[in-house]
Motif scaffolding. Structure first.
Motif, PDB file in Angstrom:
ATOM      1  N   LYS A 275       0.999  -1.165   0.116  1.00 15.48           N
ATOM      2  CA  LYS A 275       0.090   0.167   0.070  1.00 15.48           C
ATOM      3  C   LYS A 275       0.688   1.413   0.132  1.00 15.48           C
ATOM      4  CE  LYS A 275      -2.639  -3.281   0.680  1.00 15.48           C
ATOM      5  NZ  LYS A 275      -3.351  -4.141  -0.505  1.00 15.48           N
ATOM      6  N   PRO A 276       0.533   2.095  -0.941  1.00 15.35           N
ATOM      7  CA  PRO A 276       1.343   3.222  -0.852  1.00 15.35           C
ATOM      8  C   PRO A 276       0.908   4.231   0.008  1.00 15.35           C
ATOM      9  CG  PRO A 276      -0.187   3.485  -2.688  1.00 15.35           C
ATOM     10  CD  PRO A 276      -0.360   2.281  -1.968  1.00 15.35           C
ATOM     11  N   LEU A 277       1.643   5.283   0.471  1.00 14.11           N
ATOM     12  CA  LEU A 277       1.483   6.368   1.503  1.00 14.11           C
ATOM     13  C   LEU A 277       0.059   7.181   0.920  1.00 14.11           C
ATOM     14  CD1 LEU A 277       4.995   7.736   2.141  1.00 14.11           C
ATOM     15  CD2 LEU A 277       3.575   6.824   3.745  1.00 14.11           C
ATOM     16  N   GLN A 278      -0.093   7.327  -0.352  1.00 17.72           N
ATOM     17  CA  GLN A 278      -1.244   8.132  -0.696  1.00 17.72           C
ATOM     18  C   GLN A 278      -2.604   7.469  -0.306  1.00 17.72           C
ATOM     19  OE1 GLN A 278       1.599   7.575  -2.530  1.00 17.72           O
ATOM     20  NE2 GLN A 278       2.493   9.086  -3.532  1.00 17.72           N
ATOM     21  N   VAL A 279      -2.512   5.896  -0.549  1.00 20.11           N
ATOM     22  CA  VAL A 279      -3.707   5.598  -0.069  1.00 20.11           C
ATOM     23  C   VAL A 279      -3.971   5.356   1.588  1.00 20.11           C
ATOM     24  CG1 VAL A 279      -4.813   3.012  -0.067  1.00 20.11           C
ATOM     25  CG2 VAL A 279      -3.639   3.703  -2.125  1.00 20.11           C
ATOM     26  N   ILE A 280      -2.908   5.133   2.150  1.00 22.34           N
ATOM     27  CA  ILE A 280      -3.079   5.138   3.460  1.00 22.34           C
ATOM     28  C   ILE A 280      -3.236   6.788   3.935  1.00 22.34           C
ATOM     29  CG2 ILE A 280      -1.704   5.050   5.815  1.00 22.34           C
ATOM     30  CD1 ILE A 280       0.286   3.056   3.979  1.00 22.34           C
ATOM     31  N   ALA A 281      -3.038   7.717   3.164  1.00 15.15           N
ATOM     32  CA  ALA A 281      -3.270   8.969   3.739  1.00 15.15           C
ATOM     33  C   ALA A 281      -4.752   9.279   3.506  1.00 15.15           C
ATOM     34  CB  ALA A 281      -2.477  10.030   3.222  1.00 15.15           C
ATOM     35  N   ALA A 282      -5.300   8.918   2.484  1.00 15.39           N
ATOM     36  CA  ALA A 282      -6.679   9.242   2.144  1.00 15.39           C
ATOM     37  C   ALA A 282      -7.574   8.516   2.966  1.00 15.39           C
ATOM     38  CB  ALA A 282      -7.004   8.636   0.818  1.00 15.39           C
ATOM     39  N   MET A 283      -7.123   7.259   3.354  1.00 14.70           N
ATOM     40  CA  MET A 283      -8.196   6.448   4.462  1.00 14.70           C
ATOM     41  C   MET A 283      -8.091   7.163   5.549  1.00 14.70           C
ATOM     42  SD  MET A 283      -7.475   2.572   3.216  1.00 14.70           S
ATOM     43  CE  MET A 283      -8.820   1.711   4.163  1.00 14.70           C
ATOM     44  N   ARG A 284      -6.752   7.599   6.089  1.00 20.46           N
ATOM     45  CA  ARG A 284      -6.333   8.129   7.294  1.00 20.46           C
ATOM     46  C   ARG A 284      -7.347   9.416   7.534  1.00 20.46           C
ATOM     47  NH1 ARG A 284      -0.872   8.639  10.494  1.00 20.46           N
ATOM     48  NH2 ARG A 284      -1.686  10.153  12.133  1.00 20.46           N
ATOM     49  N   GLU A 285      -7.166  10.150   6.345  1.00 20.17           N
ATOM     50  CA  GLU A 285      -7.882  11.532   6.399  1.00 20.17           C
ATOM     51  C   GLU A 285      -9.463  11.317   6.737  1.00 20.17           C
ATOM     52  OE1 GLU A 285      -7.789  13.565   2.544  1.00 20.17           O
ATOM     53  OE2 GLU A 285      -8.485  15.316   3.334  1.00 20.17           O
TER      54      GLU A 285
END
Lengths: 116, 412
Positions: B33-43
């Motif tokens: 999983k890339p940071l961009q996906v993790i960040a979107a879910m975290r947001e």
């Protein structure tokens, strides 16, 4: 779940205690693991691997998978024919120090801790 | 394609496993999983963890917008005619079950599937045939995972109502000739369900161009979160299908008339999305689609084919290794299935490479038991599968081959 050792298993152990042997040592180890499992909540597949390894001093991965398909283990050993979950469970047991594995000719050989 | 920069997006690749840098060759099972996906879910969880489409407040509005945008991103990723043709599911398996359970098929008609299917692509249709007393016919893949197109022409007849076919095999990596299959099927009046779980993450997928009737996707294989899948279906078919689950969010109204409860259901996609949805997962799926498209699916496909060529060439030079599946990389996804003759089961290969080299690959029968039986391989012996993705590099393949060398020596 297997839970605590059964009364029969404990009685068998008491009988064997008077005549210590290799199998006695193995069974003692197995029962201590069974007690441990009650505390740690080992999966059924982990219990399956432990029970199979009780049979032999050591077994190849393929031999464990073969044994797991035998009728006497059907109530405990529930995995698809590929055996993925058994081996994943065995690896977890090895990481927990309950069993050991050694790589050599033919692949991994698995031992119950306490067995030679 | 700058793989070194792409690798920076995947934090797990910084891990050291058993003293070795992680070499991840199991993307056919689960992508990183890339940071961009993790960040979107975290947001979502940090900024607007609300119900989409029902709560009339600021957070609800933000959740609704993000959820709706995610569907559009997935629709764009596979080029559907409209976003509403994309149904959120838990995974490709659920997508396949949804079609198998709910599509209308004439009495006495025939379903066609193959020996190469993942169990999720065959069993729902085997059970549908059993449920409705339909005929089912199995096309046998060749040993290299390819098909003889003449088999499709002879098996699909005018009584055939539906074909379930894996677009890209999860065990041989072979890509089915989908356009030809669709043409044959439609010519005889049959629908085509394409299992794109392995295809969509690795190749440009255009469902309109292929003209498939249904497509099943697992988001966890395309850099997205677990527990999210997509069912694509042509709108007319989705409208005509029976419902899969009923309940909240599927209804326009539920009236109480003359002592009876009378539901009035919504059109797709809501018709198939009962209950509170996995908003964070859907938003992560949208981010994953965005991420892959920012790199370009053609670029990813080309990169994987380069690595695949190198891996196949290197494996062929090893004694005691048998490779399965075609070596024509133009009809192959970035994975190789193989067996090592010096060990008794494929699990030992996976265990040894992980323990000794920090290399992660898959072992077993990969939920394709019929193909393994066809090849005379007991599932418990299994095969190994090494799969590459956009974040893998040549060093990963070199480490894998070095590990195999050591394994063969240690087990001989």
């Amino acid at each position: 779940m297997l839970g605590q050792p059964s009364l029969d298993e404990i009685n068998d152990l008491n009988v064997e205690r008077s005549k210590p042997s290799k199998s006695y040592t193995q069974k003692l180890s197995y029962l201590s693991i069974l007690r441990h499992e009650t505390m740690s909540g080992l999966s059924r597949n982990a219990q399956c691997v432990l029970r199979i390894l009780e049979l032999s001093e050591s077994m190849l991965t393929s031999e464990i998978l073969e044994a797991a398909r035998q009728p006497e283990y059907v109530d405990l050993c529930a995995d698809c024919a590929g055996g993925d979950a058994f081996i994943a469970a065995a690896s977890q047991l090895a990481n927990q120090g309950l069993i050991t594995k050694k790589f050599g000719k033919g692949g991994y050989r698995w031992h119950l801790v306490g067995a030679k | 394609m700058d793989v070194a920069r792409i690798r920076e997006d995947f934090p797990v690749l910084k891990r050291i496993i058993n003293g070795h840098p992680l070499v991840y060759l199991d993307s056919a099972c689960m992508s990183l999983k890339p940071l961009q996906v993790i960040a979107a879910m975290r947001e979502y969880y940090e900024q607007y963890p609300a119900c989409a489409g029902r709560s009339i407040h600021k957070l609800g509005e933000e959740a609704s917008n993000a959820y709706s945008a995610a569907r559009s991103k997935i629709a764009d990723f596979i080029n559907t005619a409209e976003p509403e043709e994309c149904i959120w599911t838990r995974n490709a398996t659920e997508s396949l079950n949804m079609v198998a359970s709910s599509v209308k098929l004439p009495k006495g008609s025939k379903i066609v599937t193959t020996t190469l299917e993942h169990h999720s692509g065959s069993l729902p249709f085997v059970e549908r045939a059993r449920r409705d007393n339909l005929k089912i016919e199995i096309i046998e893949a060749k040993d290299d995972g390819t098909f003889d197109i003449e088999d499709w022409k002879s098996v699909i007849d005018t009584n055939t109502s539906l074909i379930s076919v894996v677009h890209s095999s999860n065990v041989t990596g072979t890509v089915a000739p989908m356009k030809e299959i669709v043409e044959i099927a439609h010519d005889r009046g049959a629908l085509v369900m394409s299992d794109d779980a392995q295809y969509a993450p690795h190749h440009p997928l255009d469902v309109q161009d292929l003209d498939v009737d249904f497509s099943a996707i697992s988001v966890h294989k395309m850099c997205g979160p677990t527990g999210v899948g997509v069912l694509y279906g042509k709108m007319g078919l989705l409208k005509s299908m029976d419902m899969f689950l009923v309940g909240g969010d599927t209804v326009a109204d539920v009236r109480y008339v003359d002592g009876k409860i009378v539901p009035e259901y919504l059109p797709p996609p809501e018709k198939f999305e009962a209950g509170l949805q996995n908003y964070a997962g859907a938003i992560g799926a949208g981010a994953a689609a965005d991420y892959l498209q920012s790199i370009g699916m053609h670029n990813i496909e080309l990169h994987e084919r380069n690595l695949l060529s190198f891996m196949l060439k290197s494996l062929k030079e090893l004694d005691n290794v048998t490779i399965f599946g075609t070596d024509d990389i133009h009809i192959k996804t970035g994975l190789v299935a193989f067996m090592v003759s010096t060990v008794n089961t494929a699990h030992d290969v996976a265990g040894y490479l992980s323990d000794s080299y920090g290399i992660m690959l898959r072992s077993g029968a990969h939920c394709t038991h019929p193909y393994h039986y066809q090849m005379g391989i007991p599932p418990s012996k299994g095969t190994n599968r090494a799969s590459v993705y956009l974040y893998n590099n040549r060093k990963d393949v070199e480490a894998f081959i070095e590990g195999l060398h050591a394994l063969i020596e240690a087990s001989s």
